[in-house]
Design a protein around this motif. Structure first.
Motif, PDB file in Angstrom:
ATOM      1  N   ARG A 123       0.874  -1.272  -0.171  1.00 14.63           N
ATOM      2  CA  ARG A 123       0.033   0.077  -0.033  1.00 14.63           C
ATOM      3  C   ARG A 123       0.957   1.207   0.063  1.00 14.63           C
ATOM      4  NH1 ARG A 123      -3.369  -2.869   3.752  1.00 14.63           N
ATOM      5  NH2 ARG A 123      -2.366  -1.591   5.596  1.00 14.63           N
ATOM      6  N   PHE A 124       1.939   1.413   0.788  1.00 11.30           N
ATOM      7  CA  PHE A 124       2.895   2.310   0.806  1.00 11.30           C
ATOM      8  C   PHE A 124       3.467   2.566  -0.454  1.00 11.30           C
ATOM      9  CE2 PHE A 124       7.145   4.091   1.725  1.00 11.30           C
ATOM     10  CZ  PHE A 124       6.798   5.018   2.795  1.00 11.30           C
ATOM     11  N   THR A 125       3.963   1.719  -1.169  1.00 10.44           N
ATOM     12  CA  THR A 125       4.568   1.657  -2.480  1.00 10.44           C
ATOM     13  C   THR A 125       3.472   2.328  -3.518  1.00 10.44           C
ATOM     14  OG1 THR A 125       6.247  -0.001  -1.810  1.00 10.44           O
ATOM     15  CG2 THR A 125       5.870   0.478  -4.021  1.00 10.44           C
ATOM     16  N   VAL A 126       2.188   1.732  -3.512  1.00 12.32           N
ATOM     17  CA  VAL A 126       1.492   2.069  -4.694  1.00 12.32           C
ATOM     18  C   VAL A 126       0.951   3.699  -4.388  1.00 12.32           C
ATOM     19  CG1 VAL A 126      -0.994   1.944  -5.093  1.00 12.32           C
ATOM     20  CG2 VAL A 126       0.225  -0.192  -4.931  1.00 12.32           C
ATOM     21  N   ARG A 127       1.016   3.940  -3.037  1.00 16.65           N
ATOM     22  CA  ARG A 127       0.652   5.353  -2.984  1.00 16.65           C
ATOM     23  C   ARG A 127       1.690   6.336  -3.269  1.00 16.65           C
ATOM     24  NH1 ARG A 127      -2.510   3.585   2.384  1.00 16.65           N
ATOM     25  NH2 ARG A 127      -4.865   3.670   1.573  1.00 16.65           N
ATOM     26  N   ALA A 128       2.699   5.852  -2.955  1.00 16.15           N
ATOM     27  CA  ALA A 128       4.262   6.569  -3.293  1.00 16.15           C
ATOM     28  C   ALA A 128       3.957   6.926  -4.899  1.00 16.15           C
ATOM     29  CB  ALA A 128       5.307   6.031  -2.723  1.00 16.15           C
ATOM     30  N   PHE A 129       4.034   5.562  -5.400  1.00 15.44           N
ATOM     31  CA  PHE A 129       3.908   5.537  -6.944  1.00 15.44           C
ATOM     32  C   PHE A 129       2.914   6.670  -7.679  1.00 15.44           C
ATOM     33  CE2 PHE A 129       2.847   3.939 -11.106  1.00 15.44           C
ATOM     34  CZ  PHE A 129       4.003   3.578 -11.833  1.00 15.44           C
ATOM     35  N   ARG A 130       1.688   6.444  -7.126  1.00 16.83           N
ATOM     36  CA  ARG A 130       0.641   7.248  -7.659  1.00 16.83           C
ATOM     37  C   ARG A 130       0.929   8.660  -7.493  1.00 16.83           C
ATOM     38  NH1 ARG A 130      -4.757   4.059  -5.690  1.00 16.83           N
ATOM     39  NH2 ARG A 130      -4.460   2.217  -7.240  1.00 16.83           N
ATOM     40  N   ARG A 131       1.532   9.164  -6.127  1.00 18.55           N
ATOM     41  CA  ARG A 131       1.867  10.368  -5.797  1.00 18.55           C
ATOM     42  C   ARG A 131       2.916  10.870  -6.860  1.00 18.55           C
ATOM     43  NH1 ARG A 131      -2.301  12.999  -3.262  1.00 18.55           N
ATOM     44  NH2 ARG A 131      -2.564  11.900  -1.623  1.00 18.55           N
ATOM     45  N   TRP A 132       3.783  10.257  -7.018  1.00 19.95           N
ATOM     46  CA  TRP A 132       4.824  10.667  -7.885  1.00 19.95           C
ATOM     47  C   TRP A 132       4.503  11.105  -9.235  1.00 19.95           C
ATOM     48  CZ3 TRP A 132       7.140  10.423 -12.578  1.00 19.95           C
ATOM     49  CH2 TRP A 132       8.813  10.967 -12.701  1.00 19.95           C
ATOM     50  N   VAL A 133       3.599  10.215  -9.898  1.00 23.21           N
ATOM     51  CA  VAL A 133       2.898  10.292 -11.138  1.00 23.21           C
ATOM     52  C   VAL A 133       2.276  11.639 -11.268  1.00 23.21           C
ATOM     53  CG1 VAL A 133       1.684   9.260 -13.024  1.00 23.21           C
ATOM     54  CG2 VAL A 133       3.111   7.890 -12.000  1.00 23.21           C
TER      55      VAL A 133
END
Length: 156
Positions: free
Chosen positions: A29-39
């Protein structure tokens, strides 16, 4: 592309997998949220999403590892941008659903965390052309190791 590469790519296509964020591990979850925020920061509002991304990374990883994770995440995303086999599908940061491409990234990082490099290579080949596999694996394994140090473990 040779037959063995085609077969490996098809074999590593992620299955439907978890349907939403609540079904993921904390690290996933942490990684998906970070990925989406970056994009979102790259295409939308860089100030707001960049601050939220940095805040989440520093709270979860500490400043030094947040910097390392951000660099690895940047390399991962840029490699996908350059070498993607098709248009990459992702959701907005607030969405609870997952796309097949987001699932593939999670499985790639998870394979790196569990040192299943052949599996990681297969997931990478499903996401990007062969020319980008090395860079994608390097970024994914760096991110995986950083997350592992903080007990943000992915499923195997």
């Amino acid at each position: 592309m040779g037959r063995s590469t085609d077969a490996a790519m098809r074999a590593m296509a992620p299955e439907a997998g978890p349907g939403n964020l609540q079904e993921l591990s904390i690290g996933e979850r942490f990684t998906v949220r970070a990925f989406r925020r970056w994009v979102q920061g790259a295409i939308g509002n860089p100030g707001t999403h960049g601050r939220l991304l940095w805040q989440a990374l520093t709270e979860g990883l500490g400043e030094d590892d947040a910097r390392e994770a951000l660099l690895a995440l940047t390399d991962l995303i840029r490699t996908v941008q350059v070498y993607a086999r098709r248009r990459f599908a992702y959701h907005q940061p607030c969405c609870s659903a997952l796309t097949l491409d987001e699932t593939a990234v999670l499985r790639l990082i998870g394979a790196c965390q569990h040192r299943r490099l052949e599996r990681a290579r297969g997931h990478a080949l499903w996401l990007v052309h062969a020319d980008g596999v090395g860079d994608l694996l390097e970024a994914s394994c760096t991110l995986a190791a950083t997350l592992r140090r903080h007990r943000l473990i992915f499923r195997d």
